[in-house]
Scaffold this active site. Structure first.
Site, PDB file in Angstrom:
ATOM      1  N   HIS A  64       0.848  -1.202   0.000  1.00 33.43           N
ATOM      2  CA  HIS A  64       0.000   0.000   0.000  1.00 33.43           C
ATOM      3  C   HIS A  64       0.876   1.242   0.000  1.00 33.43           C
ATOM      4  O   HIS A  64       1.893   1.311   0.691  1.00 33.43           O
ATOM      5  CB  HIS A  64      -0.893   0.027   1.244  1.00 33.43           C
ATOM      6  CG  HIS A  64      -1.387   1.413   1.587  1.00 33.43           C
ATOM      7  ND1 HIS A  64      -0.784   2.207   2.551  1.00 33.43           N
ATOM      8  CD2 HIS A  64      -2.408   2.156   1.072  1.00 33.43           C
ATOM      9  CE1 HIS A  64      -1.422   3.367   2.625  1.00 33.43           C
ATOM     10  NE2 HIS A  64      -2.397   3.361   1.737  1.00 33.43           N
ATOM     11  N   GLU A  82     -16.712   4.138  -5.254  1.00 33.77           N
ATOM     12  CA  GLU A  82     -15.942   3.087  -5.922  1.00 33.77           C
ATOM     13  C   GLU A  82     -14.440   3.322  -5.802  1.00 33.77           C
ATOM     14  O   GLU A  82     -13.661   2.384  -5.609  1.00 33.77           O
ATOM     15  CB  GLU A  82     -16.342   2.991  -7.396  1.00 33.77           C
ATOM     16  CG  GLU A  82     -17.752   2.483  -7.625  1.00 33.77           C
ATOM     17  CD  GLU A  82     -17.961   1.087  -7.077  1.00 33.77           C
ATOM     18  OE1 GLU A  82     -17.022   0.269  -7.176  1.00 33.77           O
ATOM     19  OE2 GLU A  82     -19.041   0.806  -6.535  1.00 33.77           O
TER      20      GLU A  82
END
Length: 478
Positions: A266, A445
């Site tokens: 990440h 989203e």
């Protein structure tokens, strides 16, 4: 065979059983490659061990052992024949490795190639003078180049492993009425790859936005910005309702590999401005700015080589700009990615993390920078660029060395459990997720793109296997 009396070969039998029952072996049965590797992986040490330990065995035991060896050899020969036929038909070979490959840090491309080729979508270049630094356009180039470079290398890794999976690209823009004055368009660019052979899900999202921040969102920022509190108190920032004009540019990514030996990665890098619209010129005038970001690693199974490489890349990036950066930002990362409701365990093995960054930390650096006429804002921009441009170098080699590594069903199950913890942190504690959901017209989203395709939550599931305890010890004390 009945293995109940073969106590001396229990470890060997368990290893064979674990390999044959693993999902990767079952999936590879059709291609004959993974099982072939599994048999090859255990055949030689099994023979050597049997020969060394059967000298004093009974004739019945020796006969059973010999039968076991015969079955292994016949199975290996048949699989080799099937594999040879398949290789001849497809012209490709794919092997499952018993262990990780040596670390190969090479990449196919360089970050700068993408940076220099970026055509601006959301911002415009402006003149650079005493009042303008063109930072908004420069940050759009930085975040988009980071996205393009990383996606290119991930997709190449898929192709090298016989996958046709590609990134789906989604360019979106907000209506002009919802766009502020800080940039010509507000929107983003999302890239998502799913169901590859290497990556179960990989998402990299760019957001470049401007508009009005509601009062509640601005108030959350005051704890980290004393100058912001003063500007609000003096009525020098925001409208009569407390709403404030803002600009934000960011790139964020979460990658979930298929192989449980390959770590989840990440990163996020961002730049933020708060200011007012000049009523005469109708231009945005920033009053407060800061940088934030970092990168961290979340393995399910500990690999010391991975950890050393990952942290060494970011230490080099930090040391180049301030000798205090790495120590401070590593600790900040360890303290930030804590799942409090899980007895304060960390989400992963850390990396670096920083936010609300407006100054370098070292006084000697400040004096030296002032001597050479360098502004701290420029130094911090270059530092963020250094970190963002080196993310691919820090992460992709780790996935490459594990992509074909054999694994067991237990290891795959543990990966799913750790993904569940990843979801818990993101939804409960992550500041970026919470800020995104609070923004007017939030694009759900893109905000939830970091969620894995699969995860699991087992009732009262504590670590069982040694490899689980080993990584959990690191999560408790990174």
């Amino acid at each position: 065979f009945c293995f109940s009396n073969m106590h001396r070969f229990r470890g060997c039998y368990q290893r064979i059983s674990a390999l044959i029952s693993s999902r990767r072996c079952m999936a590879g049965l059709a291609s004959a490659t993974t099982v072939l590797s599994a048999v090859s992986m255990v055949r030689t040490p099994s023979e050597a061990r049997i020969e060394s330990l059967t000298s004093n065995a009974s004739s019945i035991e020796q006969k059973s052992y010999q039968q076991m060896l015969t079955v292994l050899k016949e199975t290996s020969e048949k699989l080799q024949e099937a594999f040879a036929d398949r290789t001849a038909a497809n012209g490709t070979e794919h092997f499952t490795c018993p262990s990780a490959l040596p670390l190969d840090t090479s990449l196919h491309t360089e970050w700068l190639e993408f940076y220099e080729g970026i055509d601006l979508i959301f911002t415009d270049d402006e003149r650079i003078d005493g009042e303008h630094d063109n930072m908004r356009a420069r940050m759009e180039r930085l975040v988009r180049a980071t996205q393009e470079h990383f996606c290119h290398e991930l997709q190449r890794l898929e192709q090298e492993n016989g996958s046709s999976a590609v990134f789906q690209t989604d360019l979106w823009k907000r209506p002009a009425a919802k766009c502020g004055t800080a940039c010509k368009h507000a929107g983003g660019l999302s890239k998502v790859l799913v169901n590859g052979k290497v990556f179960e899900k990989a998402g990299v999202s760019v957001s470049v936005s401007s508009g009005l921040l509601p009062k509640r969102a601005v108030q959350q920022m005051t704890a980290d910005h004393a100058e912001l509190t003063k500007l609000l108190a003096d009525n020098e920032l925001g409208d009569q309702d407390g709403n404030v004009e803002y600009f934000a540019a960011s790139v964020s990514s979460v990658v979930h590999p298929c192989n449980p030996h390959a770590p989840t990665g990440h990163f996020n890098y961002r730049y933020f401005e708060l200011g007012n619209k000049n009523e005469e010129t109708q231009e945005f005038e920033p009053k407060v700015w800061w940088f934030g970001g970092g990168g961290d690693l979340s393995p399910s199974i500990l690999d010391v080589t991975d950890c050393k490489h990952f942290h060494s890349v970011f230490k080099r990036c930090c040391d180049k700009y301030d000798p205090n950066f790495y120590t401070k930002f590593k600790q900040w990362c360890d303290d930030y990615f804590i799942i409090k409701h899980r007895d304060n365990e960390r989400r992963g093995i850390g990396g670096i993390f920083f936010d609300d960054l407006t100054t370098v930390l070292n006084e000697d650096n400040k004096q030296q920078n002032a001597l050479y006429g360098q502004k701290e804002k420029e130094i911090l921009h270059d530092f963020v660029m250094e970190c963002a441009s080196n993310w691919t170098q820090a992460y992709v080699p780790l996935v490459r060395r594990h992509v074909n590594q054999a694994y067991t069903e237990a290891e795959k199950e543990w990966q799913q459990i750790r993904r569940g913890r990843y979801v818990e942190f993101n939804l409960v504690y992550d500041r970026g997720t919470k800020f995104g959901l609070m923004k007017p017209g939030a694009r759900i989203e893109s905000i939830l793109m970091s969620m894995p395709l699969t995860a699991r939550w087992d009732y009262c599931r504590d670590p069982i296997h040694d490899f689980e305890h080993e990584i959990c010890d690191v999560f408790k004390n990174p």
